[in-house]
Design a protein around this motif. Structure first.
Motif, PDB file in Angstrom:
ATOM      1  N   UNK A 427      31.222 -57.817 -31.454  1.00  0.00           N
ATOM      2  CA  UNK A 427      31.628 -58.188 -32.815  1.00  0.00           C
ATOM      3  C   UNK A 427      32.386 -59.509 -32.807  1.00  0.00           C
ATOM      4  N   UNK A 428      33.278 -59.662 -31.849  1.00  0.00           N
ATOM      5  CA  UNK A 428      34.034 -60.914 -31.746  1.00  0.00           C
ATOM      6  C   UNK A 428      33.093 -62.070 -31.455  1.00  0.00           C
ATOM      7  N   UNK A 429      32.153 -61.828 -30.523  1.00  0.00           N
ATOM      8  CA  UNK A 429      31.175 -62.870 -30.197  1.00  0.00           C
ATOM      9  C   UNK A 429      30.349 -63.240 -31.411  1.00  0.00           C
ATOM     10  N   UNK A 430      29.910 -62.208 -32.155  1.00  0.00           N
ATOM     11  CA  UNK A 430      29.112 -62.466 -33.362  1.00  0.00           C
ATOM     12  C   UNK A 430      29.918 -63.259 -34.382  1.00  0.00           C
ATOM     13  N   UNK A 431      31.201 -62.862 -34.564  1.00  0.00           N
ATOM     14  CA  UNK A 431      32.037 -63.594 -35.519  1.00  0.00           C
ATOM     15  C   UNK A 431      32.237 -65.038 -35.084  1.00  0.00           C
ATOM     16  N   UNK A 432      32.457 -65.208 -33.774  1.00  0.00           N
ATOM     17  CA  UNK A 432      32.639 -66.572 -33.265  1.00  0.00           C
ATOM     18  C   UNK A 432      31.370 -67.392 -33.437  1.00  0.00           C
ATOM     19  N   UNK A 433      30.234 -66.753 -33.174  1.00  0.00           N
ATOM     20  CA  UNK A 433      28.962 -67.465 -33.340  1.00  0.00           C
ATOM     21  C   UNK A 433      28.714 -67.810 -34.806  1.00  0.00           C
ATOM     22  N   UNK A 434      29.037 -66.846 -35.681  1.00  0.00           N
ATOM     23  CA  UNK A 434      28.871 -67.112 -37.105  1.00  0.00           C
ATOM     24  C   UNK A 434      29.796 -68.236 -37.564  1.00  0.00           C
ATOM     25  N   UNK A 435      31.047 -68.191 -37.060  1.00  0.00           N
ATOM     26  CA  UNK A 435      31.986 -69.250 -37.414  1.00  0.00           C
ATOM     27  C   UNK A 435      31.516 -70.603 -36.880  1.00  0.00           C
ATOM     28  N   UNK A 436      31.019 -70.577 -35.621  1.00  0.00           N
ATOM     29  CA  UNK A 436      30.518 -71.814 -35.018  1.00  0.00           C
ATOM     30  C   UNK A 436      29.302 -72.325 -35.779  1.00  0.00           C
ATOM     31  N   UNK A 438      28.600 -71.672 -38.938  1.00  0.00           N
ATOM     32  CA  UNK A 438      29.061 -72.169 -40.237  1.00  0.00           C
ATOM     33  C   UNK A 438      29.672 -73.553 -40.092  1.00  0.00           C
ATOM     34  N   UNK A 439      30.443 -73.738 -39.015  1.00  0.00           N
ATOM     35  CA  UNK A 439      31.045 -75.055 -38.769  1.00  0.00           C
ATOM     36  C   UNK A 439      29.974 -76.095 -38.488  1.00  0.00           C
ATOM     37  N   UNK A 440      28.962 -75.660 -37.726  1.00  0.00           N
ATOM     38  CA  UNK A 440      27.862 -76.571 -37.418  1.00  0.00           C
ATOM     39  C   UNK A 440      27.083 -76.929 -38.687  1.00  0.00           C
ATOM     40  N   UNK A 441      26.826 -75.881 -39.513  1.00  0.00           N
ATOM     41  CA  UNK A 441      26.126 -76.140 -40.777  1.00  0.00           C
ATOM     42  C   UNK A 441      26.936 -77.077 -41.665  1.00  0.00           C
ATOM     43  N   UNK A 442      28.240 -76.868 -41.695  1.00  0.00           N
ATOM     44  CA  UNK A 442      29.112 -77.723 -42.501  1.00  0.00           C
ATOM     45  C   UNK A 442      29.079 -79.159 -41.987  1.00  0.00           C
ATOM     46  N   UNK A 443      29.119 -79.290 -40.651  1.00  0.00           N
ATOM     47  CA  UNK A 443      29.070 -80.634 -40.058  1.00  0.00           C
ATOM     48  C   UNK A 443      27.734 -81.302 -40.351  1.00  0.00           C
ATOM     49  N   UNK A 444      26.656 -80.484 -40.245  1.00  0.00           N
ATOM     50  CA  UNK A 444      25.339 -81.055 -40.520  1.00  0.00           C
ATOM     51  C   UNK A 444      25.213 -81.487 -41.982  1.00  0.00           C
ATOM     52  N   UNK A 445      25.740 -80.645 -42.899  1.00  0.00           N
ATOM     53  CA  UNK A 445      25.696 -80.996 -44.321  1.00  0.00           C
ATOM     54  C   UNK A 445      26.505 -82.261 -44.584  1.00  0.00           C
TER      55      UNK A 445
END
Length: 527
Positions: A427-436, A438-445
């Motif tokens: 769960x922690x890994x999934x949350x970290x991956x989702x956060x990463x 989301x951060x990557x998507x935000x950076x790409x946008x």
């Protein structure tokens, strides 16, 4: 019906036996007496006797000397003199079928159970939690159940406590206040128990309690011997483990009522540890198990120094008693002697309270249930000699027996399947991956937006440059047109001027000049 088990020879007349009838052996019992009065020999004699009639036994080896059950005894001068004094012709020396167990996996096959199986009540006792902390621990178990998290070993519970601590506000509405103080206390006590080796008790493969109820090829009941010398350093773990075993037997075994012999006999050495600082809820559970497990065909024999170590509610359920000597040096000792004496059915041939203080080593006061199930009159007797050796077996002998055991290879290697620890980590890994992500998507946008802005800026600059270039071209074209016009005008002027001069020379005089001027005037619009 049943088999009479000879426990002792009467002190007054060694030709008469003191017996325990096997059909009442599940009515529980007590072996009590001061240190060095012979309790261990009594324990061995009873364990061997039960084994010989096909009853499996479990007992704890607190000092390491009960391992001698696995080795046949031998004759010596002192032993021969003792059996002669008891009018015994000979002792058929023999080893008993012993299976060695050890919670730490050092001197026997490992014993494990899962966190879920032991439950919050027993675990709270093991961790020495107060009522508030026990309530929080119960809530943690409930959360695990509701979220489908398997609690198998220590790291599962630690991971879940950390998870609950991080999300306490989210759980508060449904599970109540999970205070950081209580969660911290549970975590600290878990670490303390792990430092004592208690973490080795939790995990898989979990013990199948039915492996204790086995017989050998000759039909003798296996004696399951728990190495408890190291375990005694953690008395809460020892007591909780034995109580868990009783609870498991109670849950697993069917109701059988009274039988010719018990399905199993359980010896609880250092019995006072079971009741020390027990909460009311736990005390009630202990009494319930002791009271009801008899109907499952299991006999419990408490081994302790002082009968006062046991609550009266438990002491009153013990129908078979062997009382070794007690010393009445203090008021508390005198009270213990009186309590022990009062629990026996009096014998007119001697005063029970006086006899308790006079008993020799290996001598005891014995009262068992008779053929009708009523307590016999207390008898003074000498405990029978064991068929096994007195000295413990060696480490090599122990290893050999372990290799030949019916459970060899079943529990020796720990397993670690996916459970709460791995699931929460995922769960922690999934949350970290989702956060990463989301951060990557935000950076790409953000990058795409920046590129779009730069593109628009570049396009505007290009268009501006093109406009300027167009203007320049237009200006150049205009200038070129002006230059061309000037050149044509100059050319015309030059041509006309040349023509005029030539004409004037050709015509000559003023007449020619007038003609030329008139011509030129008409050419240039002059009149």
């Amino acid at each position: 019906m049943g088999t009479p088990i000879v426990i002792a020879k009467k002190t007054q007349d060694t030709t008469q036996d003191v017996v325990l009838h096997s059909q009442f052996a599940n009515r529980h019992g007590l072996i009590a007496g001061a240190t060095g009065t012979g309790k261990t020999v009594t324990l061995k004699v009873l364990a061997e006797s039960f084994s010989r009639i096909g009853v499996p036994v479990f007992l704890a080896d607190a000092k390491g000397d009960v391992s001698s059950l696995a080795k046949a005894g031998a004759s010596n001068a002192k032993f021969d003199a003792r059996i002669q004094s008891l009018n015994i012709a000979a002792v058929p020396f023999a080893a008993s079928p012993v299976v060695f167990w050890d919670l730490f996996g050092e001197q026997g096959h490992p014993i494990r159970t899962t966190i879920s199986e032991i439950g919050p009540l027993l675990l709270a006792r093991m961790l020495k939690l107060n009522d508030t902390q026990e309530g929080v621990l119960s809530a943690i178990f409930r959360i695990a159940d509701d979220q489908g998290l398997l609690l198998l070993d220590f790291k599962d519970l630690k991971a879940l406590i950390s998870h609950v601590s991080e999300h306490a506000a989210e759980f508060k509405t449904e599970y109540g206040n999970l205070s950081p103080a209580s969660l911290g206390a549970i975590q600290r006590n878990l670490l303390a128990l792990a430092d004592q080796g208690g973490d080795k008790f939790f995990g898989e493969p979990a013990l199948d309690i039915m492996d204790f109820i086995q017989t050998d090829a000759e039909g003798r009941g296996n004696i399951n011997l728990l190495a408890a010398d190291k375990l005694m350093n953690t008395p809460k773990l020892y007591a909780t483990f034995l109580l868990w075993m009783l609870s498991e037997l109670f849950e697993r075994l069917p109701e059988v009522g009274d039988m010719d012999k018990p399905k199993m006999v359980f010896f609880f050495d250092e019995a006072h540890l079971l009741f020390d600082n027990a909460s009311p809820a736990l005390q009630e559970k202990i009494e319930q198990v002791v009271r009801l497990i008899r109907s499952k065909g299991v006999g419990i024999y408490f081994v302790t120094q002082n009968p006062l170590d046991l609550p009266e509610s438990v002491l009153g359920q013990l129908g078979n008693r062997v009382q070794h000597a007690l010393r009445a040096f203090t008021p508390k000792d005198q009270k213990a002697v009186k309590t022990a004496a009062d629990t026996f059915r009096a014998n007119p041939e001697f005063k029970v309270d006086q006899a308790i203080t006079e008993l020799g080593v290996g001598e005891a006061l014995i009262s068992c249930l008779d053929e009708q199930g009523t307590p016999q009159m207390v008898e003074r007797g000498w405990i029978m000699p064991p068929h096994s050796a007195f000295e413990p077996i060696s480490l090599d002998e122990r290893k050999t027996l372990m290799a030949q055991s019916i459970v060899a290879g079943i529990y020796d290697q720990a397993a670690d399947r996916e459970s709460a620890f791995e699931m929460l980590q995922q769960k922690v890994t999934d949350r970290n991956q989702q956060a990463a992500q989301a951060e990557q998507d935000k950076a790409q946008a953000k990058e795409q937006e920046a590129r779009a802005k730069q593109h628009a800026k570049d396009q505007a600059a290009l268009e501006k440059q093109q406009a300027r270039e167009q203007e320049r071209i237009v200006r150049e074209q205009q200038k070129e047109a002006e230059r061309a016009a000037k050149q044509r005008e100059k050319l015309i002027q030059d041509t006309v001027g040349t023509f005029a001069k030539s004409a004037a020379r050709s015509l000559g005089g003023s007449t020619g000049q007038k003609i030329v001027r008139g011509l030129l005037g008409s050419l240039f619009g002059k009149k």
